[in-house]
Enzyme design. Structure first.
Site, PDB file in Angstrom:
ATOM      1  CB  SER A   1      -0.933  -0.144   0.984  1.00 27.94           C
ATOM      2  OG  SER A   1      -2.045   0.876   1.041  1.00 27.94           O
TER       3      SER A   1
ATOM      4  CG  ASP B   1      -6.965  -3.191  -3.532  1.00 30.28           C
ATOM      5  OD1 ASP B   1      -7.418  -2.535  -2.807  1.00 30.28           O
ATOM      6  OD2 ASP B   1      -5.604  -2.726  -3.557  1.00 30.28           O
TER       7      ASP B   1
ATOM      8  CG  HIS C   1      -4.894  -3.040   0.116  1.00 31.41           C
ATOM      9  ND1 HIS C   1      -4.791  -2.254  -1.008  1.00 31.41           N
ATOM     10  CD2 HIS C   1      -4.513  -2.568   0.906  1.00 31.41           C
ATOM     11  CE1 HIS C   1      -4.018  -1.320  -0.700  1.00 31.41           C
ATOM     12  NE2 HIS C   1      -3.473  -1.420   0.681  1.00 31.41           N
TER      13      HIS C   1
END
Length: 577
Positions: free
Chosen positions: A218, A436, A505
């Protein structure tokens, strides 16, 4: 529940549901099928050779010395963990060698029991900015797991420390248990502070000369490349022998490219998970067309790239500011799906109700904690066990800004830092979960296709080779994980792209076996991701003998947030884990 116990209960159920010629037969057949599958799996596990892969193999401590004793964690007395997690160390260390330095980063270090893990160490960082790497530790790739809605922690056969030495670090200052004054204004500042911490850590554990691998997810798509680039620039292999980088669902480009530009195509591809009525669907398609997003994808998500993408992004006005209706498109979709699916999880869009409680209290669970439940790392007994500051209130994502003024002033990592690391190491992996939505795979691919490394722009060929995850005998019912062709991949000039089917994610959480295979590749334990070589920790597990075909992850879908305003360099109030 043990496999044998579950098989027995299912077989009893099939007997109980036996009836007339048609009534109950569908359910009976299903239960019989599940029971047989589990019976076969249990037999394979029991018949597998005794390969040592326990997360807590008993051995003499590898790193216990006069400097590390104060950090030693009693692996038999971790709260709520009813097994020995083995040798580990945790605590805080300063971000510089200045004896007056007050800022410190918290970390938890697990030595590996794997004989192949000699002079190497891997760093894991979560994102945010300001989200704790203990999230990754407890729900992704640590020695024990406590997943959403589950009863208690369990051993993790997919723990990354079964392959190499791993340290989970809470950074920058202001994240998790890390303490001190927030002074970082950029990724360059973050990298400098991390390097100071890292030198202290290496000296404490006498790990000079170790190869270093940096990984994260991320917002760590900024952290990791910038830190890795600074390690390389130091030209000091005693402390900073940068050897490889792996980032999942990473921030590498502008927010608009990662979210707004591909979002309508994303909802079209996953239309069954976004069952909007015709009126709303036509509305978002109309906005998408007016903002020029689908045209942008069609023009620039091609192999090889036609050229650099324009600095003025689609949907912006003459000043380069994103128009309100274009910026709002992503949030219109988000609000609409929450009406249809109030338990919608932007991190894994196939999630539906009920809303599962999260022992970490992460925003993805909307902060839901049942009455009487507590956030695990904010408990006094847990803090004491891991030598954490007892006066710090721990939260999964920081309640304060970890950059001065709430703004990271650095440019996207794909501009310079990431290409530098690729060219220097020839060992970089970017992985992305297909489910995601907080950061969308096509947006990451657009960022890659606008990046120059190895003397060329972007991937020259579409990364559509099969990504194969070995079948295994490593897991039980609490840690089941996929095997087989599980996405798509491609490698060019030192960069490997992997898109992972059915993962959200947090790839090591949703697809732990896929992440484990990618880590083996990063470490050089295997030399391919599109072949049927078994896991190095499960070498005798039988593998597919059939042709693998092409990759299965969606590529270039054809059906067509910070606090710093709406310039395309900043976000609008988003935590990306």
């Amino acid at each position: 529940m043990r496999l044998t116990a579950l098989v027995s209960s299912l077989l009893l159920a099939t007997t109980a549901t036996a009836g007339g010629p048609s009534f109950g037969q569908a359910e009976k057949k299903y239960l019989e099928h599940v029971a047989n599958r589990l019976k076969n799996h249990a037999a394979k596990v029991e018949a597998a050779p005794a390969v040592e892969r326990d997360v807590a193999k008993v051995q003499e401590p590898k790193f216990l010395n006069a400097n590390t004793t104060r950090f030693a964690v009693d692996g038999k007395n971790i709260p709520d963990v009813d097994f020995d997690v083995g040798e580990s160390y945790a605590g805080t260390l300063p971000i510089s060698q200045d004896p007056e330095e007050k800022s410190e980063l918290f970390w938890w270090f697990f030595p590996s029991t794997n004989p192949a893990a000699k002079k190497e160490i891997l760093i894991w960082l979560n994102g945010g900015p300001g989200c704790s790497s203990l999230e990754g530790f407890l729900q992704e790739n640590g020695p024990f797991l406590w997943q959403y809605g589950t009863y208690k922690p369990v051993k993790n056969p997919w723990s990354w420390h079964t392959l190499t030495n791993v340290i989970w670090v809470e950074q920058p200052v202001g994240t998790g248990f890390s303490t001190g004054n927030v002074t970082a204004t950029s990724e360059e500042d973050v990298a400098a502070q991390f390097m100071g911490f890292w030198k202290n850590f290496i000296d404490t554990f006498a790990m000079q000369g170790y190869k270093v691998y940096i990984t994260g997810e991320s917002y760590a798509g900024l952290y990791c490349p910038y830190i890795a680039s600074a390690f390389l620039d130091a030209n000091d292999k005693t402390y900073y022998d940068m050897s490889g980088l792996m980032i999942y669902d990473p921030v590498i480009s502008w927010d608009e490219v990662a979210e707004q530009v591909p979002v309508v195509q994303f909802t079209e591809y996953w239309s069954g998970l976004f069952p909007f009525n015709d009126t709303f669907r036509e509305h978002i398609k109309s906005v998408d067309a007016k903002c020029g997003y689908s045209d942008f994808v069609s023009q620039y998500l091609v192999y090889p790239p036609k050229g650099l993408q324009p600095s003025k992004l689609p949907g912006t006005d003459k000043t380069g500011t994103t128009r309100d209706e274009c910026w709002g498109l992503f949030y219109e979709i988000f609000d609409a799906i929450l009406l249809l699916n109030p338990c919608f999880n932007i991190y894994q869009v196939a999630t539906t109700c009920p809303l599962l409680w999260d022992v970490l209290g992460f925003p993805g669970s909307m902060g839901y904690l049942p009455e009487g439940a507590k956030v695990y790392f904010d408990r006094d007994d847990v803090k004491k066990a891991v030598h954490a500051p007892e006066n710090v209130k721990w939260s999964s994502c920081s309640e304060q800004n970890v950059f001065v003024g709430g703004r990271d002033r650095s440019e996207p990592s794909s501009f310079h830092a990431l290409p530098h690391v690729i060219d220097a190491t020839k060992n970089v992996i970017i992985g992305h979960g297909a489910l995601d939505m907080v950061l969308i795979a096509n947006g990451t691919l657009l960022g890659i296709q606008n990046m120059t490394w190895g003397g060329k722009l972007g991937f020259q060929n579409k990364p559509d080779q099969p990504f194969y995850v070995p079948y295994n005998t490593m897991s039980d019912l609490s840690t089941l994980a996929a095997g087989g062709v599980f996405g798509s991949m491609g490698s060019e000039r030192g960069l490997t792209w992997v898109q992972i089917d059915m993962s959200g994610h947090m790839v090591p959480q949703y697809a732990p076996s896929a992440a484990y295979r990618q880590l083996e590749f990063l470490l050089g334990r295997v030399n391919c991701l599109n072949c049927t070589v078994p896991f190095t920790t499960d070498p005798d597990a039988p593998q597919s003998q059939q042709p693998l075909g092409e990759g299965t992850a969606p590529q270039s879908w054809s059906q067509s947030p910070g606090k710093t305003g709406k310039q395309h360099g900043g976000g609008r109030g988003r935590f990306v884990r």
